[in-house]
Design an enzyme around this catalytic site. Structure first.
Site, short mmCIF file in Angstrom:
data_model
loop_
_atom_site.label_atom_id
_atom_site.label_comp_id
_atom_site.label_asym_id
_atom_site.label_seq_id
_atom_site.Cartn_x
_atom_site.Cartn_y
_atom_site.Cartn_z
N LYS A 194 24.84 19.06 -13.48
CA LYS A 194 23.67 18.50 -12.79
C LYS A 194 23.24 19.40 -11.65
O LYS A 194 22.06 19.67 -11.46
CB LYS A 194 23.97 17.12 -12.21
CG LYS A 194 23.94 15.90 -13.09
CD LYS A 194 22.65 15.52 -13.72
CE LYS A 194 22.41 16.29 -14.97
NZ LYS A 194 22.81 15.70 -16.22
N ASN A 209 8.01 -7.12 -22.91
CA ASN A 209 8.88 -6.03 -22.49
C ASN A 209 10.25 -6.64 -22.21
O ASN A 209 10.34 -7.58 -21.42
CB ASN A 209 8.33 -5.38 -21.21
CG ASN A 209 9.35 -4.44 -20.57
OD1 ASN A 209 10.10 -3.78 -21.27
ND2 ASN A 209 9.37 -4.39 -19.25
N GLY A 210 11.28 -6.13 -22.87
CA GLY A 210 12.62 -6.65 -22.65
C GLY A 210 13.34 -6.77 -23.98
O GLY A 210 12.92 -6.18 -24.98
N HIS A 241 45.39 28.57 -12.63
CA HIS A 241 45.51 29.56 -13.71
C HIS A 241 44.37 30.58 -13.66
O HIS A 241 44.09 31.23 -14.67
CB HIS A 241 45.55 28.86 -15.07
CG HIS A 241 46.74 27.95 -15.19
ND1 HIS A 241 48.02 28.43 -15.33
CD2 HIS A 241 46.85 26.60 -15.15
CE1 HIS A 241 48.87 27.41 -15.38
NE2 HIS A 241 48.17 26.28 -15.27
N CYS A 292 9.24 -1.04 -22.14
CA CYS A 292 7.87 -0.98 -22.68
C CYS A 292 6.94 -1.30 -21.52
O CYS A 292 7.39 -1.64 -20.43
CB CYS A 292 7.66 -2.04 -23.75
SG CYS A 292 8.76 -1.89 -25.15
N TRP A 316 8.30 1.22 -26.36
CA TRP A 316 9.48 2.07 -26.45
C TRP A 316 10.43 1.27 -27.33
O TRP A 316 11.01 0.29 -26.90
CB TRP A 316 10.07 2.31 -25.06
CG TRP A 316 11.34 3.09 -25.08
CD1 TRP A 316 12.61 2.61 -24.97
CD2 TRP A 316 11.47 4.51 -25.21
NE1 TRP A 316 13.51 3.65 -25.03
CE2 TRP A 316 12.85 4.81 -25.18
CE3 TRP A 316 10.55 5.55 -25.36
CZ2 TRP A 316 13.32 6.10 -25.29
CZ3 TRP A 316 11.03 6.84 -25.46
CH2 TRP A 316 12.40 7.12 -25.42
N LYS A 346 13.34 19.30 -21.93
CA LYS A 346 14.00 17.99 -22.08
C LYS A 346 14.67 17.88 -23.44
O LYS A 346 15.77 17.35 -23.55
CB LYS A 346 12.97 16.88 -21.90
CG LYS A 346 13.54 15.47 -21.96
CD LYS A 346 14.38 15.17 -20.73
CE LYS A 346 15.10 13.84 -20.82
NZ LYS A 346 16.24 13.77 -19.89
N GLU A 361 21.66 22.78 -12.95
CA GLU A 361 20.35 22.78 -13.60
C GLU A 361 19.19 22.47 -12.66
O GLU A 361 18.10 22.97 -12.85
CB GLU A 361 20.33 21.90 -14.85
CG GLU A 361 20.45 20.42 -14.66
CD GLU A 361 20.35 19.67 -16.00
OE1 GLU A 361 20.92 18.58 -16.08
OE2 GLU A 361 19.70 20.13 -16.95
N ARG A 390 6.51 4.46 -19.59
CA ARG A 390 7.47 3.42 -19.96
C ARG A 390 7.75 3.39 -21.46
O ARG A 390 8.64 2.68 -21.93
CB ARG A 390 6.95 2.04 -19.54
CG ARG A 390 6.67 1.90 -18.07
CD ARG A 390 6.21 0.50 -17.77
NE ARG A 390 7.24 -0.48 -18.04
CZ ARG A 390 8.20 -0.82 -17.21
NH1 ARG A 390 8.26 -0.27 -16.02
NH2 ARG A 390 9.10 -1.71 -17.54
N GLU A 422 30.18 17.32 -15.63
CA GLU A 422 28.83 16.77 -15.55
C GLU A 422 28.25 16.96 -14.14
O GLU A 422 27.08 17.30 -13.97
CB GLU A 422 28.85 15.29 -15.96
CG GLU A 422 27.54 14.53 -15.84
CD GLU A 422 26.38 15.14 -16.65
OE1 GLU A 422 26.61 16.03 -17.48
OE2 GLU A 422 25.24 14.71 -16.42
C1 AGP Z 1 21.25 17.49 -19.25
O1 AGP Z 1 20.87 17.20 -17.97
C2 AGP Z 1 20.44 18.43 -20.00
N1 AGP Z 1 19.08 18.29 -19.82
C3 AGP Z 1 20.96 18.85 -21.37
O2 AGP Z 1 22.25 19.33 -21.19
C4 AGP Z 1 20.97 17.81 -22.50
O3 AGP Z 1 21.96 16.87 -22.26
C5 AGP Z 1 21.22 18.54 -23.83
O4 AGP Z 1 20.16 19.42 -24.09
C6 AGP Z 1 21.41 17.60 -25.00
O5 AGP Z 1 20.29 16.83 -25.23
P1 AGP Z 1 20.34 15.56 -26.17
O6 AGP Z 1 21.25 14.58 -25.52
O7 AGP Z 1 18.92 15.08 -26.24
O8 AGP Z 1 20.87 15.99 -27.49
#
Ligand code: AGP
Length: 609
Positions: A486, A96-97, A505, A2, A72, A604, A489, A27, A482
């Protein structure tokens, strides 16, 4: 996470606090509030952003001393009654905490006649201060704050107003940021410097267990024993935008660096190391239900799905439960075989991903008990599941999930250990070993961050390639997925994550000197097998970058570069390896001049199918 602010000075405190809170919205932004001390405490608070708070503040509301908050949510939904400031008679507090022992304190205060109007942990601070000052007539606000610091456990930066002492604000901190601004027209307190940069660049950083008193006459700093101390004044060189990112070039880099804190905040109050057990009251299943569980089905998308893959290994290894991991967009249109004994677990940072929500609704129509892991209090998933386990990572602004991924892993460890202990699969000694390891993670992540230059150099060296491979086995397989996600994207390099044993394979046909291979080769029961896979790709001329433990000197013989993680419990290495891969992706994207925080085509939160 927060944001708190405080102001004493000649300007209109309402205007200063509102403009300062706007600078701290990164925040948290689910509710906000302000209290001005004008003889009495006048408080306005509401759900929503600071702009919503502005709408409810009456014209002409002014004053010269006040505190404010942007929230938050961690304890209690985003509702007006849970918004700060919290009041106890003549005292107002912003915080905050997380107060870890707030339930215990709340029960004691209720026995003493205190009535609680919120579900927050913060309200106990207000009542504790009121009780302390009432019990001892000559107790000053400063002494009262110092006194309650011995009672509250957890993390906090607090700012307190009391009508008995109307010319000052008292502040204190432990494990949450607090900085004081020294201006010509007054004194400022805030969680972060952007809050007051438009008024002053002179800042004093408050350390843990220190207290501060700000009044029109000046600022006084105290140590935990109540003695006055001198503090150094820093001149802040950042502009406002850089300051919001704490000087980091991107939110993603800032969020990567926040992981020691977000990991710690996520397990705080949930580990009883002595007893070798996890305290997971949020999981609304009694011991019999956990013992009788037949199957877990994890549902998620993207990075959260990768965390779910780690969860599958953990639940099977530590809790002895058959676990499936499902892609939400596939599951919702499939023909799942489910029944009341199956426990479904949605993992979603935002709590709003449309496919995950639809899939969890579908699973519930079969009578499954459902739980969720999410970072956002009040998000839709929290209303769609029986139990909600929160990651305490704070808002994540960068589109690429980083600190929320490692926080999801922490919740999965805690769940697996809890269920495994209840089912008799784990002895307290084995559980304790892993729990001790979890508590070492923040320091170990910090060590990786301190040595990030080697990762940066490696990223720059390979920044121009077109394809990358990431390989790993067992728990490191989802981490390779993962790592590849990363990199894809944010750097737009084609990257594949593969189970190392699967390479031969098919994808081995793609390996050449033009495809660097990141091999996650941390110590564990599949280490030797990964070494064999490294030799396979080396034989096809690939350059290999290994992610390996510090004490592993053997690996150097087989690979071109080694990126190190501290030695740790075998099951915990995914947390550390993923930090290395986040930095690798970040510095690659930086070298390629990509739009890191807002990569092309991505959002996002994916609230559409
Ligand atoms: C990850 O870096 C992405 N931005 C994306 O894969 C994300 O994890 C996915 O859209 C799921 O989102 P969520 O965790 O909010 O459900």
């Amino acid at each position: 996470m927060c944001g708190i602010v405080g102001y004493v000075g000649t300007e209109n405190a309402v205007d200063v606090i509102i403009s300062s809170l706007k600078k701290l919205e990164y925040r948290g932004y689910d509710s906000a509030g302000v209290t001005i001390l004008n003889g009495d405490l006048e408080t306005y608070k509401t759900v929503g952003k600071i702009s919503e708070l502005e709408k409810i503040i009456p014209a002409g509301f002014t004053g010269h001393i006040g505190i404010g908050h942007t929230r938050w949510a961690t304890h209690g939904k985003p509702e007006t009654r849970n918004s700060h400031p919290h009041l106890s008679s003549n005292i107002a507090v912003v915080h905050n905490g997380i107060i870890e022992n707030y339930m215990f304190l709340k029960e004691k205060l209720m026995e003493q006649g205190y009535e609680f109007v919120s579900d927050t942990d913060t309200e106990v601070i207000a009542h504790l201060l009121h009780r302390t000052m009432k019990d001892s007539e000559r107790c000053s606000l400063l002494d009262a704050v110092r006194h309650i610091m011995t009672e509250i456990e957890g993390s906090y930066a607090i700012a307190v107003l009391c009508t008995d002492e109307p010319d000052h604000i008292v502040l204190a901190r432990k494990d949450s940021p607090l900085v004081i601004g020294l201006g010509d027209k007054g004194y400022f307190a805030a969680s972060d410097v952007p809050a007051f940069l438009r008024y002053t660049r002179n800042a004093v950083y408050v350390n843990d267990k220190e207290l501060v008193l700000i009044s029109p006459k000046g600022v006084e700093f105290y140590n935990n024993d109540g003695q006055r101390i001198e503090k150094q004044v820093d001149i802040i060189e950042w502009n406002e935008e850089a300051a919001e990112k704490a000087g980091y070039e991107h939110f993603m880099l800032k969020e990567i660096h926040e992981q020691p804190t977000s990991i710690q905040a996520t397990y705080a109050g949930k580990i009883s190391e002595l007893e070798g057990r996890v305290i997971l009251d949020e999981l609304k299943m009694d011991e019999d239900q956990l013992r009788n569980l037949q199957r877990v089905t994890i549902i998620a998308c993207g990075t959260s799905w990768n965390a779910g893959c780690v969860g599958k290994y953990l639940f099977e290894n530590l809790a002895g439960i058959h676990t499936d991991i499902e892609t939400a967009s596939e599951f919702r249109y499939g023909d799942p075989i489910l029944c009341g004994q199956v426990f479904t677990l949605a993992i979603t940072q935002s709590g709003e991903t449309a496919d995950t929500l639809a899939a969890i609704r579908s699973s519930r129509s079969y009578g499954c008990k459902a739980a969720s892991i999410t970072n956002v209090v009040g998000s839709t998933i929290t209303r769609e599941t029986d139990s909600v386990l929160f990651t305490r990572a704070g808002p994540e602004i960068g589109v690429a999930a980083t600190k929320t991924f490692t926080a999801q892993l922490i919740v999965l460890y805690l769940m697996a250990i809890h269920i495994g202990t209840v089912r008799g699969r784990l002895t307290p000694e084995t559980a304790r070993d892993i729990l001790v390891g979890i508590k070492q993670l923040p320091g170990q992540v910090q060590k990786i961050l301190n040595n990030k230059d080697a990762i940066k150099k490696c990223a720059e060296h390979y920044a121009k390639v077109q394809d990358y491979f990431f390989i790993g086995r067992h728990l490191n397989y989802p981490i390779s997925l993962e790592g590849a996600l990363k990199l894809k994207e944010i750097s737009y390099i084609h990257a594949e994550g593969y189970a190392a044993g699967e390479l031969k394979h098919g994808p081995l046909a793609l390996i050449s000197s033009a495809t660097p291979v990141v091999a996650i080769a941390t110590k564990g029961h599949t280490y030797d097998k990964v070494l064999s896979n490294i030799k396979e790709v080396k034989a096809r001329s690939a350059e290999v970058i290994a992610v390996a433990n510090e004490s592993d000197t053997e690996i150097n013989k087989y690979v071109d570069r080694v990126l190190r993680i501290p030695d740790c419990h075998e099951l915990l290495s995914p947390v550390l390896s993923s930090v290395v891969l986040q930095l690798l992706a970040y510095y690659t994207a930086l070298a390629r001049d990509c739009s890191i925080d807002k990569p092309r085509n991505l959002a996002k939160s994916v609230t559409v199918e």
